[in-house]
Design a protein around this motif. Structure first.
Motif, short mmCIF file in Angstrom:
data_model
loop_
_atom_site.label_atom_id
_atom_site.label_comp_id
_atom_site.label_asym_id
_atom_site.label_seq_id
_atom_site.Cartn_x
_atom_site.Cartn_y
_atom_site.Cartn_z
N ARG A 80 0.82 -1.21 0.00
CA ARG A 80 0.00 0.00 0.00
C ARG A 80 0.85 1.25 0.00
NH1 ARG A 80 -4.63 -1.74 4.21
NH2 ARG A 80 -5.56 -3.32 2.88
N LEU A 81 1.96 1.21 0.77
CA LEU A 81 2.82 2.39 0.84
C LEU A 81 3.48 2.69 -0.50
CD1 LEU A 81 4.76 2.12 4.19
CD2 LEU A 81 3.22 3.91 3.48
N SER A 82 3.68 1.67 -1.31
CA SER A 82 4.42 1.89 -2.55
C SER A 82 3.59 2.67 -3.55
CB SER A 82 4.83 0.56 -3.15
OG SER A 82 3.68 -0.12 -3.59
N GLY A 83 2.24 2.60 -3.45
CA GLY A 83 1.43 3.32 -4.42
C GLY A 83 1.15 2.52 -5.67
N ALA A 84 1.57 1.27 -5.73
CA ALA A 84 1.30 0.46 -6.92
C ALA A 84 -0.13 -0.06 -6.86
CB ALA A 84 2.28 -0.70 -6.98
N THR A 85 -0.61 -0.56 -7.97
CA THR A 85 -1.95 -1.19 -7.99
C THR A 85 -1.82 -2.60 -7.42
OG1 THR A 85 -2.23 -0.03 -10.06
CG2 THR A 85 -3.91 -1.61 -9.48
N ILE A 86 -2.75 -2.94 -6.54
CA ILE A 86 -2.66 -4.25 -5.89
C ILE A 86 -3.83 -5.11 -6.34
CG2 ILE A 86 -2.49 -5.45 -3.70
CD1 ILE A 86 -1.78 -2.85 -2.43
N ARG A 87 -3.56 -6.30 -6.80
CA ARG A 87 -4.64 -7.25 -7.09
C ARG A 87 -4.36 -8.51 -6.30
NH1 ARG A 87 -5.20 -5.86 -13.28
NH2 ARG A 87 -5.92 -3.74 -12.93
N VAL A 88 -5.44 -9.11 -5.80
CA VAL A 88 -5.28 -10.24 -4.88
C VAL A 88 -5.72 -11.52 -5.57
CG1 VAL A 88 -6.16 -11.21 -2.74
CG2 VAL A 88 -5.61 -8.82 -2.86
N PHE A 89 -4.92 -12.58 -5.47
CA PHE A 89 -5.36 -13.86 -6.03
C PHE A 89 -5.64 -14.83 -4.89
CE2 PHE A 89 -1.50 -16.41 -5.51
CZ PHE A 89 -0.50 -15.45 -5.46
N LYS A 90 -6.47 -15.83 -5.19
CA LYS A 90 -6.90 -16.76 -4.13
C LYS A 90 -5.69 -17.53 -3.62
CE LYS A 90 -11.63 -17.61 -5.60
NZ LYS A 90 -11.57 -17.03 -6.91
N HIS A 91 -5.79 -17.90 -2.36
CA HIS A 91 -4.64 -18.49 -1.67
C HIS A 91 -4.11 -19.72 -2.40
CE1 HIS A 91 -2.04 -19.74 1.45
NE2 HIS A 91 -2.69 -20.86 1.66
N ASN A 92 -2.84 -19.66 -2.84
CA ASN A 92 -2.16 -20.80 -3.47
C ASN A 92 -2.86 -21.32 -4.71
OD1 ASN A 92 0.24 -21.28 -2.33
ND2 ASN A 92 -0.45 -22.84 -0.90
N ASN A 93 -3.69 -20.48 -5.32
CA ASN A 93 -4.46 -20.94 -6.46
C ASN A 93 -3.81 -20.45 -7.73
OD1 ASN A 93 -6.40 -21.40 -8.39
ND2 ASN A 93 -8.07 -21.08 -6.96
N MET A 94 -3.18 -21.38 -8.49
CA MET A 94 -2.40 -20.96 -9.65
C MET A 94 -3.28 -20.54 -10.82
SD MET A 94 0.63 -20.99 -8.67
CE MET A 94 0.09 -20.52 -7.04
N GLN A 95 -4.49 -21.10 -10.89
CA GLN A 95 -5.40 -20.67 -11.97
C GLN A 95 -5.80 -19.22 -11.77
OE1 GLN A 95 -5.73 -23.63 -10.54
NE2 GLN A 95 -5.98 -25.14 -12.15
N SER A 96 -6.08 -18.85 -10.51
CA SER A 96 -6.45 -17.47 -10.23
C SER A 96 -5.30 -16.54 -10.57
CB SER A 96 -6.85 -17.38 -8.75
OG SER A 96 -7.00 -16.07 -8.34
N LEU A 97 -4.08 -16.94 -10.20
CA LEU A 97 -2.92 -16.10 -10.48
C LEU A 97 -2.71 -15.95 -11.98
CD1 LEU A 97 -0.37 -14.60 -9.66
CD2 LEU A 97 0.79 -16.76 -9.41
#
Lengths: 84, 542
Positions: free
Chosen positions: B253-270
């Motif tokens: 958050r401090l870096s100012g980049a866009t953050i997207r979250v993928f499901k825990h350990n889920n490679m398809q989501s990533l």
């Protein structure tokens, strides 16, 4: 020895009831309030069922025409009218 | 698609290689290692029966109702409010203490608060001493009785390799360095705080991990939160796992980049997120992202699950992203010689762009490190907030880390380090398998030293911790803000310093307590071990 076992058992059951409902974390007077409320509601449910359930069961059975107890002659006349 | 053959130049075991096929969905069939096949055990996240979820919600509902009742009593004035309140003049302004967090703290957390922040008066080794404290007003204030509960078995400290010790022989070098350098550094690394012992530590850490260069910082949390802003900036994309630690989230958050979250350990989501990021680019302008950084942890501390490193590395190479691996819990604890998840999966550590770790867990000290290519670390030395503004690490702590790393590597001439790594591995396998046998629901991978045992119901959480302390075992229970509201758990951290007797004592207490409190929810109970026959002579059938 049986009394002691039973008391231990009841104590453990009460402990389980405290844990499952989450009452365990409350202070003793709050536990008393909850127990009173719950006991009152359960007592009311038991009383209501004792007074009203037989009546309702009898009416339901009569509606399905399974056991016409007092109105048996009406039932017989209806059957005669339909068949005859 | 076309199967890609990856040729690896191994010394001899070419017949052990398997082809990797990158299918449409990006899943993997086999894993290429340097000649050694690694089967990653599956993480177990068993679901509890439905009635447990119902009872959990019911329990929370009842306690929340009582919370409202108590708040009403406090507002009316029938009860004294122990918590902070606004002054009379401020009552017309926006209320300060009315949000759910404060409500939760006042009415739920306070009631069971005695299970946390227990004062300890000895070193946090495998056993420790807890100071006894009582509360007269239901946990609003505490009072120490003066007595100490001694020899409480420690199942909560992050002491994976047992380096939290005060054995004089082991600490000789630490005492010498203190005599030479003192304890305070009185400067930042950039100004006058760059001691020769710091450079020695960094060279040793780089050698230990098998990378070019490393840099050490004074605080583990600050290593993440202060260095991620130096690595990524405004038009970069961060893909972070659902269950990442607060330090990673704060740094992102401090870096100012866009953050997207993928499901825990889920490679398809990533992979879906990566594809979308590369195809669409930045949100409004559709320009390409400057950098895509995938942030994952080696071992997730609340679940005990292991990262899927080979798959992530393949995805990283395919989509040309960067990887930030936070090995806070896994360095020293995972892998045949304790080098972390990269060694566990047989992956070259130079493939991970940024390797981060902490010295608090397995090395018994404080601080963290970031390791990787020389250009990266040299850049961080001048551009990271932590390097430029934070005070350098204290010399005795640095020497403790140096001696711990030397011990693990075997450089000091003993096999003590390797013995500890093996002991930890044995202990954690034993502990986890016995808990599963008993019928508890335990999350996570079998190769993780963190063993979370699920308790679910709010009433049982407090009862469990208190009952374990009565049996002289110190555990850490975790509830709502740190875990989902229905999944309260007790988290055990197995240590190499625990002996088999200690673990057996803990397991026996857990068995009894599990039956008494009824937390054995698992439906996959494996068959009990067969009773050994007691016969001393066997008739041989001819």
């Amino acid at each position: 020895m049986d009394m002691k076992n039973m008391r231990e058992n009841m104590g453990w059951l009460y402990y389980q009831y405290l844990l499952i409902t989450g009452i365990y974390v409350l202070e003793p007077w709050e536990q008393s309030i909850f127990n009173t409320l719950l006991f009152t509601m359960v007592a009311m449910v038991i009383y209501t069922s004792y007074v009203f359930v037989p009546i309702h069961v009898r009416l339901a059975l009569e509606f399905c025409m399974i056991s016409p107890i007092t109105y048996g002659h009406f039932f017989a006349i209806n059957v005669l009218v339909i068949t005859g | 698609g076309e199967p890609d053959r990856v040729d690896i130049n191994t010394q001899g075991n070419i017949h052990n290689n398997r082809q990797t096929r990158i299918q449409e969905t990006g899943t993997y069939i086999g894993q290429i290692t340097r000649g050694r096949q690694v089967i990653r055990g599956e993480d177990s996240f068993e679901e509890a029966p439905m009635y447990v979820a119902v009872l959990t919600y019911m329990g929370y509902g009842i306690v929340i109702l009582f919370g409202y009742f108590r708040d009403f009593l406090r507002a009316v004035g029938l009860e004294k409010c122990h918590q902070a309140q606004e002054r009379e003049e401020q009552k017309d302004f926006v209320p300060l203490y009315q949000d759910f967090e404060n409500f939760y703290k006042r009415n739920l957390y306070m009631r069971v608060r005695d299970n946390w922040n227990r004062p300890i008066c000895s070193l946090p080794g495998p056993v420790f001493d807890v100071m006894e404290r009582v509360s007269d007003d239901y946990n609003w204030t505490f009072r120490l009785t003066g007595k100490t509960v001694e020899n409480v078995i420690n199942m909560g400290s992050y002491n994976y390799l047992g380096f939290a010790e005060n054995n004089v022989d082991f600490l000789k070098t630490v005492a010498e360095e203190t005599r030479q350098y003192g304890v305070g550094v009185c400067s930042t690394r950039q100004e006058l705080g760059n001691f020769s012992i710091h450079e020695k530590l960094e060279r040793l850490v780089a050698e230990f991990l098998g990378v070019e260069s490393a840099m050490a910082f004074g605080m583990g949390f600050a290593t993440n939160s202060m260095n991620i802003p130096a690595l990524v900036g405004k038009s970069c994309l961060i893909l972070s796992d659902e269950l990442n630690h607060t330090s990673l989230i704060l740094g992102a958050r401090l870096s100012g980049a866009t953050i997207r979250v993928f499901k825990h350990n889920n490679m398809q989501s990533l992979e879906k997120l990566l594809k979308e990021a590369i195809c669409s680019g930045q949100p409004r302008t559709h320009r390409a992202w400057k950098k895509i950084l995938i942030m994952v942890e080696g071992i997730y501390s609340m679940e005990g699950s292991l990262v899927r490193l080979p798959e992530i590395l393949a995805l990283k190479k395919k989509y040309k992203a960067y990887l930030f691996l936070d090995e806070a819990h896994s360095i020293g604890a995972v892998g045949p010689t304790g080098r972390g998840v990269t060694e566990h999966f047989g992956v070259d550590p130079n493939e991970v762009d940024v390797l981060m770790g902490t010295f608090t867990k397995s090395f018994g000290a404080t601080g963290g490190y970031i390791a990787g290519k020389k250009e990266l670390v040299d850049y961080l030395r001048s551009h990271s907030h932590s390097a430029v503004y934070a005070t350098a690490m204290s010399p005795p702590v640095v020497e403790q880390i140096i001696r711990a790393i030397k011990c693990i590597m075997g450089v000091d001439g003993t096999t003590e380090g390797q013995r500890r790594v093996r002991q930890l591995s044995e202990n954690m396998c034993y502990f986890r398998s016995r808990l599963k046998e008993m019928g508890f629901i335990v999350y996570g991978n079998q190769d993780s030293p963190v063993v979370p045992l699920l308790l679910y119901l709010p009433g049982k959480v407090g009862a469990f911790s208190r009952a374990m302390l009565k049996r002289k075992i110190g555990v850490v229970v975790v509830g709502f803000p740190a875990t989902p509201i229905t999944e309260a758990r007790a988290r055990f951290c197995v240590s190499a310093a625990h002996t088999r007797e200690m673990l057996d004592k803990v397991l026996q207490s857990l068995d009894e307590l599990g039956d008494h409190i009824r937390v054995k929810f698992s439906r996959h109970r494996p068959s009990h071990r067969q009773e050994l026959y007691n016969e001393t002579d066997f008739e041989l059938d001819s």
